[in-house]
Design a protein around this motif. Sequence first.
Motif, mmCIF file in Angstrom:
data_model
loop_
_atom_site.group_PDB
_atom_site.id
_atom_site.type_symbol
_atom_site.label_atom_id
_atom_site.label_comp_id
_atom_site.label_asym_id
_atom_site.label_seq_id
_atom_site.Cartn_x
_atom_site.Cartn_y
_atom_site.Cartn_z
ATOM 1 N N MET A 31 0.832 -1.209 0.000
ATOM 2 C CA MET A 31 0.000 0.000 0.000
ATOM 3 C C MET A 31 0.859 1.248 0.000
ATOM 4 O O MET A 31 0.600 2.193 -0.752
ATOM 5 N N ALA A 32 1.883 1.268 0.839
ATOM 6 C CA ALA A 32 2.757 2.444 0.910
ATOM 7 C C ALA A 32 3.506 2.644 -0.403
ATOM 8 O O ALA A 32 3.623 3.768 -0.903
ATOM 9 N N THR A 33 3.984 1.539 -0.989
ATOM 10 C CA THR A 33 4.756 1.633 -2.228
ATOM 11 C C THR A 33 3.895 2.091 -3.398
ATOM 12 O O THR A 33 4.210 3.073 -4.075
ATOM 13 N N PHE A 34 2.798 1.371 -3.643
ATOM 14 C CA PHE A 34 1.978 1.688 -4.810
ATOM 15 C C PHE A 34 1.182 2.969 -4.627
ATOM 16 O O PHE A 34 0.921 3.686 -5.596
ATOM 17 N N GLY A 35 0.793 3.271 -3.396
ATOM 18 C CA GLY A 35 0.082 4.521 -3.157
ATOM 19 C C GLY A 35 0.945 5.730 -3.462
ATOM 20 O O GLY A 35 0.487 6.696 -4.072
ATOM 21 N N SER A 36 2.219 5.659 -3.064
ATOM 22 C CA SER A 36 3.107 6.791 -3.347
ATOM 23 C C SER A 36 3.531 6.826 -4.814
ATOM 24 O O SER A 36 3.798 7.903 -5.359
ATOM 25 N N MET A 37 3.568 5.672 -5.479
ATOM 26 C CA MET A 37 3.912 5.653 -6.908
ATOM 27 C C MET A 37 2.848 6.344 -7.753
ATOM 28 O O MET A 37 3.160 6.989 -8.751
ATOM 29 N N PHE A 38 1.596 6.166 -7.351
ATOM 30 C CA PHE A 38 0.498 6.721 -8.141
ATOM 31 C C PHE A 38 -0.041 8.015 -7.545
ATOM 32 O O PHE A 38 -1.184 8.380 -7.780
ATOM 33 N N GLN A 39 0.778 8.692 -6.794
ATOM 34 C CA GLN A 39 0.383 9.943 -6.162
ATOM 35 C C GLN A 39 0.266 11.039 -7.214
ATOM 36 O O GLN A 39 1.011 11.065 -8.178
ATOM 37 N N GLY A 40 -0.662 11.933 -7.049
ATOM 38 C CA GLY A 40 -0.805 13.055 -7.973
ATOM 39 C C GLY A 40 -2.107 12.992 -8.733
ATOM 40 O O GLY A 40 -2.959 12.146 -8.495
ATOM 41 N N HIS A 41 -2.254 13.886 -9.671
ATOM 42 C CA HIS A 41 -3.474 13.964 -10.455
ATOM 43 C C HIS A 41 -3.438 12.925 -11.569
ATOM 44 O O HIS A 41 -2.397 12.600 -12.114
ATOM 45 N N LEU A 57 -14.286 13.028 -11.650
ATOM 46 C CA LEU A 57 -13.262 14.022 -11.958
ATOM 47 C C LEU A 57 -13.888 15.359 -12.352
ATOM 48 O O LEU A 57 -13.392 16.422 -11.988
ATOM 49 N N ALA A 58 -15.003 15.312 -13.095
ATOM 50 C CA ALA A 58 -15.683 16.536 -13.492
ATOM 51 C C ALA A 58 -16.260 17.260 -12.276
ATOM 52 O O ALA A 58 -16.349 18.488 -12.255
ATOM 53 N N ALA A 59 -16.632 16.498 -11.238
ATOM 54 C CA ALA A 59 -17.199 17.099 -10.024
ATOM 55 C C ALA A 59 -16.117 17.644 -9.102
ATOM 56 O O ALA A 59 -16.414 18.174 -8.036
ATOM 57 N N GLY A 60 -14.849 17.473 -9.477
ATOM 58 C CA GLY A 60 -13.767 18.045 -8.692
ATOM 59 C C GLY A 60 -13.080 17.081 -7.749
ATOM 60 O O GLY A 60 -12.348 17.501 -6.867
ATOM 61 N N TRP A 61 -13.298 15.790 -7.913
ATOM 62 C CA TRP A 61 -12.641 14.809 -7.050
ATOM 63 C C TRP A 61 -11.150 14.829 -7.320
ATOM 64 O O TRP A 61 -10.705 14.739 -8.453
ATOM 65 N N GLN A 62 -10.360 14.999 -6.279
ATOM 66 C CA GLN A 62 -8.903 15.043 -6.394
ATOM 67 C C GLN A 62 -8.320 13.805 -5.723
ATOM 68 O O GLN A 62 -7.576 13.918 -4.766
ATOM 69 N N GLY A 63 -8.656 12.641 -6.202
ATOM 70 C CA GLY A 63 -8.169 11.406 -5.602
ATOM 71 C C GLY A 63 -6.665 11.268 -5.731
ATOM 72 O O GLY A 63 -6.043 11.856 -6.597
ATOM 73 N N ASP A 64 -6.096 10.520 -4.828
ATOM 74 C CA ASP A 64 -4.661 10.264 -4.910
ATOM 75 C C ASP A 64 -4.431 8.762 -5.037
ATOM 76 O O ASP A 64 -5.371 7.973 -5.114
ATOM 77 N N GLY A 65 -3.171 8.379 -5.056
ATOM 78 C CA GLY A 65 -2.827 6.980 -5.255
ATOM 79 C C GLY A 65 -3.320 6.061 -4.157
ATOM 80 O O GLY A 65 -3.597 4.888 -4.400
ATOM 81 N N PHE A 66 -3.465 6.581 -2.955
ATOM 82 C CA PHE A 66 -3.908 5.734 -1.850
ATOM 83 C C PHE A 66 -5.389 5.402 -1.932
ATOM 84 O O PHE A 66 -5.830 4.402 -1.390
ATOM 85 N N GLN A 67 -6.152 6.240 -2.620
ATOM 86 C CA GLN A 67 -7.572 5.940 -2.816
ATOM 87 C C GLN A 67 -7.740 4.688 -3.686
ATOM 88 O O GLN A 67 -8.762 4.018 -3.615
ATOM 89 N N VAL A 136 -5.795 5.830 8.755
ATOM 90 C CA VAL A 136 -4.933 6.515 9.720
ATOM 91 C C VAL A 136 -3.637 7.015 9.074
ATOM 92 O O VAL A 136 -3.261 8.176 9.235
ATOM 93 N N ALA A 137 -2.943 6.143 8.368
ATOM 94 C CA ALA A 137 -1.608 6.489 7.874
ATOM 95 C C ALA A 137 -1.605 7.160 6.500
ATOM 96 O O ALA A 137 -0.730 7.971 6.213
ATOM 97 N N PHE A 138 -2.585 6.810 5.660
ATOM 98 C CA PHE A 138 -2.524 7.286 4.279
ATOM 99 C C PHE A 138 -3.671 8.229 3.904
ATOM 100 O O PHE A 138 -3.787 8.622 2.747
ATOM 101 N N GLY A 139 -4.530 8.553 4.836
ATOM 102 C CA GLY A 139 -5.604 9.515 4.569
ATOM 103 C C GLY A 139 -6.689 9.014 3.651
ATOM 104 O O GLY A 139 -7.289 9.806 2.914
ATOM 105 N N LEU A 140 -6.984 7.728 3.684
ATOM 106 C CA LEU A 140 -8.038 7.167 2.844
ATOM 107 C C LEU A 140 -9.377 7.756 3.248
ATOM 108 O O LEU A 140 -9.700 7.853 4.417
#
Length: 142
Positions: A31-41, A57-67, A136-140
């Motif tokens: 989770m830590a590895t792949f979540g940080s790899m896919f971080q960003g828009h 995405l059109a509604a403004g969802w700014q998901g990150d890799g941890f989602q 807790v750790a990744f803000g899911l």
Amino acid sequence: MLRATIIKDTQLLCRDRGALLSLFALPLVFMATFGSMFQGHYIAAPGSLPPVASEALAAGWQGDGFQLAVPANAVLFGFFLSLTMSLSFMEERRSGTWIRLQAAPVSPWLLLVAKLVPYFIIGTIQMALLFGAGIVAFGLEI
């Protein structure tokens, strides 16, 4: 009889350090590895996303890799747990204890349930740990 089978399988699973490591520690590392790899828009070609993702995405969802990484690894390691369970059935057949268990005065369905209960409990703990760590750790966001 059924209680003894559940206890025996739970003890065998808890004694196997490799299985416990692969079911609890490894998912957190993934989770830590792949979540940080896919971080960003997310950048995708127009029309390449499914309608639900396009609307989010059109509604403004700014998901990150941890989602994505947290639920994906929960499913992935759920499959690993089913592999561990199937290997346990194979070991029972190889050692001959499955035949002895079938000779007991117990319904085959109850015997199957008794074999599945420890893995269900471990899977529930595993999912709670993964989603708890994700929150807790990744803000899911759930």
